[in-house]
Design an enzyme around this catalytic site. Structure first.
Site, mmCIF file in Angstrom:
data_model
loop_
_atom_site.group_PDB
_atom_site.id
_atom_site.type_symbol
_atom_site.label_atom_id
_atom_site.label_comp_id
_atom_site.label_asym_id
_atom_site.label_seq_id
_atom_site.Cartn_x
_atom_site.Cartn_y
_atom_site.Cartn_z
ATOM 1 N N TYR A 1 1.725 39.559 0.769
ATOM 2 C CA TYR A 1 1.927 38.317 -0.042
ATOM 3 C C TYR A 1 3.322 37.390 0.353
ATOM 4 C CZ TYR A 1 2.811 35.826 -4.539
ATOM 5 O OH TYR A 1 2.872 34.815 -5.576
ATOM 6 N N LYS B 1 3.108 33.373 1.856
ATOM 7 C CA LYS B 1 3.907 32.429 1.078
ATOM 8 C C LYS B 1 4.988 31.824 1.975
ATOM 9 C CE LYS B 1 2.096 32.673 -3.021
ATOM 10 N NZ LYS B 1 1.194 31.655 -3.429
ATOM 11 N N ASP C 1 -14.795 29.593 -3.553
ATOM 12 C CA ASP C 1 -13.711 30.572 -3.205
ATOM 13 C C ASP C 1 -13.025 29.863 -1.749
ATOM 14 O OD1 ASP C 1 -12.739 32.664 -1.501
ATOM 15 O OD2 ASP C 1 -14.479 33.932 -1.578
ATOM 16 N N VAL C 2 -11.768 29.797 -2.106
ATOM 17 C CA VAL C 2 -11.058 28.795 -1.317
ATOM 18 C C VAL C 2 -10.663 29.472 0.360
ATOM 19 C CG1 VAL C 2 -9.768 27.687 -3.203
ATOM 20 C CG2 VAL C 2 -8.864 29.733 -2.050
ATOM 21 N N ASN D 1 -3.674 26.118 -5.646
ATOM 22 C CA ASN D 1 -2.916 27.126 -6.319
ATOM 23 C C ASN D 1 -3.466 28.404 -6.189
ATOM 24 O OD1 ASN D 1 -1.387 27.912 -9.033
ATOM 25 N ND2 ASN D 1 -3.409 28.129 -9.501
HETATM 26 C C1 BGC Z 1 4.572 37.023 -7.950
HETATM 27 C C2 BGC Z 1 5.111 37.672 -9.143
HETATM 28 C C3 BGC Z 1 6.266 38.058 -9.372
HETATM 29 C C4 BGC Z 1 7.373 36.745 -9.026
HETATM 30 C C5 BGC Z 1 9.088 37.087 -8.844
HETATM 31 C C6 BGC Z 1 5.519 35.803 -7.852
HETATM 32 O O1 BGC Z 1 5.252 34.873 -6.777
HETATM 33 O O2 BGC Z 1 3.210 36.645 -8.076
HETATM 34 O O3 BGC Z 1 4.147 38.931 -9.411
HETATM 35 O O4 BGC Z 1 6.744 38.474 -10.482
HETATM 36 O O5 BGC Z 1 6.922 36.084 -7.571
HETATM 37 O O6 BGC Z 1 8.934 38.199 -7.897
#
Ligand code: BGC
Length: 272
Positions: free
Chosen positions: A170, A174, A70-71, A97
């Site tokens: 998310y 990123k 589990d990273v 990843n």
């Molecule tokens: C997400 C996907 C999405 C894509 C483009 C990715 O980083 O994990 O769910 O479809 O970006 O929006």
């Protein structure tokens, strides 16, 4: 499957989260280059074993083993590297990843959903990069194998650049990766470590299946892609194997977008 051309012979690559999706395609692509592969999984042991079996049954590939980790847990990541080094001798390439999405509108997002995504997508990549750098520095240069001391590839996303309502955890993870990757490059490029990111666009995997698996969802997704094709995991695998190889030696501290043009904001073609 890409043509085997041995660009990673005698090198060992850890690919986190490689029991399926993009990670599995990267594991196979790097294996096809002659590399030894560590297929890492958190919960899908059987799927990971299938990926390793694929690598082990292709002659052009190196040897694959399967390791659980589990990273987001430091002791797990340390063990992942320790077991890899005791089996293969060292690590040459780390593809960080493993990642996930837990989507909620921001005003309804439970703190747990925020934390979990940051823990896996950002802290997990930090922990892997840290272990990789320590191993590269410990091992020293192997010029017969690569002109770099080691290579780190962060799996980012177009959402390191494109804001994403309803997915702020998310997108923040990123966005954070961009600065992590660039800061690593700044500090360790003088040691001949290369650190780059790949930023996939919409790639057909389980993470976005609820979108591409319906006609409407697919149509909406294609509106975001100037190239008018939803990506497949192999699109990322072929870029990863080139980015891990000496063919891309002078690339350092960069994100390579593999997105069919998504970051060119097609919504502005006839508007704005
Ligand atoms: C997400 C996907 C999405 C894509 C483009 C990715 O980083 O994990 O769910 O479809 O970006 O929006």
């Amino acid at each position: 499957m890409q043509k085997p051309n041995k660009r990673l012979e005698q090198q060992t690559c850890i690919i986190t989260g490689s029991s399926g999706g993009i990670g599995a395609a990267v594991a196979k692509a790097l294996g096809t280059e002659g590399a030894n592969i560590v297929v890492n999984y958190r919960s899908s042991k059987e799927a990971a074993e299938e990926v390793a079996h694929w690598v082990n049954s292709h002659q052009s590939c190196g040897e694959a083993i399967v390791l659980k980790c589990d990273v987001s847990k430091e002791e797990d990541v340390k063990a992942l590297f320790k077991q890899t080094i005791s089996h293969f001798g060292t690590v040459d390439v780390c593809v960080a990843n493993a990642g996930l999405q837990i989507d909620h509108p921001l005003h309804e997002m439970p703190l747990e959903a925020w934390k979990k995504v940051l823990d896996v997508n950002l802290t997990g990549q930090f922990l892997c990069a840290k272990e990789a750098i320590n191993e590269f520095l410990r091992r020293g240069m192997r010029e017969e194998v690569s002109r770099s001391l080691g290579k780190i590839i962060h799996m980012s996303s177009v959402h390191e650049e494109i804001p994403w309502a309803g997915h702020a955890n998310y997108a923040a993870s990123k966005g954070g990766l961009l600065m992590l990757m660039e800061s690593i490059c700044q500090a360790y490029a003088p040691h001949k470590i290369r650190c780059n990111s790949i930023a996939p666009g919409a790639i057909k995997t389980d993470i976005n299946k609820d979108v591409w698996s319906t006609e409407q969802g697919k149509e909406d997704m294609l509106k975001l892609i100037p190239y008018k094709r939803i990506g497949v995991p192999e699109d990322i695998g072929s870029v990863a194997s080139w980015l891990a190889s000496d063919e891309s030696e002078y690339i350092n501290g960069t994100t390579i977008f593999v997105d069919g043009g998504m970051t060119c904001y097609p919504g502005f073609t006839t508007n704005g």
